[in-house]
Write a protein that holds these residues in place. Sequence first.
Motif, PDB file in Angstrom:
ATOM      1  N   ILE A 200       0.615   3.732  -3.204  1.00  0.00           N
ATOM      2  CA  ILE A 200      -0.001   5.049  -3.016  1.00  0.00           C
ATOM      3  C   ILE A 200       1.034   6.167  -3.042  1.00  0.00           C
TER       4      ILE A 200
ATOM      5  N   ASN B 208      -7.840   5.480  -2.112  1.00  0.00           N
ATOM      6  CA  ASN B 208      -9.166   4.877  -1.936  1.00  0.00           C
ATOM      7  C   ASN B 208      -9.275   3.496  -2.573  1.00  0.00           C
ATOM      8  N   SER B 209      -8.234   3.103  -3.310  1.00  0.00           N
ATOM      9  CA  SER B 209      -8.256   1.796  -3.973  1.00  0.00           C
ATOM     10  C   SER B 209      -8.144   0.678  -2.949  1.00  0.00           C
TER      11      SER B 209
ATOM     12  N   LYS C 161      -2.389  -3.625  -9.767  1.00  0.00           N
ATOM     13  CA  LYS C 161      -1.691  -2.544 -10.470  1.00  0.00           C
ATOM     14  C   LYS C 161      -0.185  -2.609 -10.262  1.00  0.00           C
TER      15      LYS C 161
ATOM     16  N   GLU D  10      -6.965  -4.302  -5.629  1.00  0.00           N
ATOM     17  CA  GLU D  10      -6.732  -3.546  -6.861  1.00  0.00           C
ATOM     18  C   GLU D  10      -5.307  -3.000  -6.909  1.00  0.00           C
ATOM     19  N   LEU D  11      -4.807  -2.498  -5.773  1.00  0.00           N
ATOM     20  CA  LEU D  11      -3.423  -2.012  -5.726  1.00  0.00           C
ATOM     21  C   LEU D  11      -2.445  -3.136  -6.049  1.00  0.00           C
TER      22      LEU D  11
ATOM     23  N   ARG E  97       0.843  -1.210   0.000  1.00  0.00           N
ATOM     24  CA  ARG E  97       0.000   0.000   0.000  1.00  0.00           C
ATOM     25  C   ARG E  97       0.873   1.253   0.000  1.00  0.00           C
TER      26      ARG E  97
ATOM     27  N   THR F  33      -6.932  -2.914  -1.452  1.00  0.00           N
ATOM     28  CA  THR F  33      -5.619  -3.569  -1.533  1.00  0.00           C
ATOM     29  C   THR F  33      -5.554  -4.536  -2.703  1.00  0.00           C
TER      30      THR F  33
ATOM     31  N   PHE G 104      -0.940   5.736  -7.055  1.00  0.00           N
ATOM     32  CA  PHE G 104      -2.296   5.208  -7.168  1.00  0.00           C
ATOM     33  C   PHE G 104      -3.180   5.812  -6.084  1.00  0.00           C
ATOM     34  N   SER G 105      -4.468   5.760  -6.287  1.00  0.00           N
ATOM     35  CA  SER G 105      -5.432   6.361  -5.378  1.00  0.00           C
ATOM     36  C   SER G 105      -5.417   5.669  -4.011  1.00  0.00           C
TER      37      SER G 105
END
Length: 172
Positions: free
Chosen positions: A91, A99-100, A108, A104-105, A87, A102, A96-97
């Motif tokens: 971030i 608000n995403s 990515k 989705e992160l 994270r 974990t 990356f956002s």
Amino acid sequence: FYDPMRHEHREVSFGFLSYSLPLSDGPSRTWRFAWDPIFWELCSANAGALRFDLHTYRQLSPAARRLFLLLKKIFWRAGESPELELRELGIHALGFSPNSPTKELRRKVTGCVTELFNLQLVELGPDRRRAAECITRQSKGVFTLRLRRGPLFNRTTPAAEQAVEDSPLFDP
């Protein structure tokens, strides 16, 4: 600033260039530019380590570029990265956002690592064939990433392969 000659961090103040410009436009007036002596001393101690493979950098997506730059700093001194918290990396380093979720992160960041792996800039480690295997679970919702320097990480594009348009002096 890390001083490679003294092997310590120091507070340093320098400019990259000093200059002396004429006030009149006469044809015999010369412009004089000189490297700052402290900056030059630090660059000389690195023995040309300020080289950068712009061609490779341009092939990457924006997030993979950020990861590449972070790994440039890490791999300069070590062949393997420390465990990077997923994270925090996604971030604060890759942009990356927050608000995403974990999951989705993780997807990515895995995509960024895959890009670097495909260009042989990173190695995944023994018994790992996919970028997703470099991410390990520490506890519920906490994942870490560890990468190794790949065989082509410190490669620079030879001058013969570079187009004239790639030169920083092309536009001026």
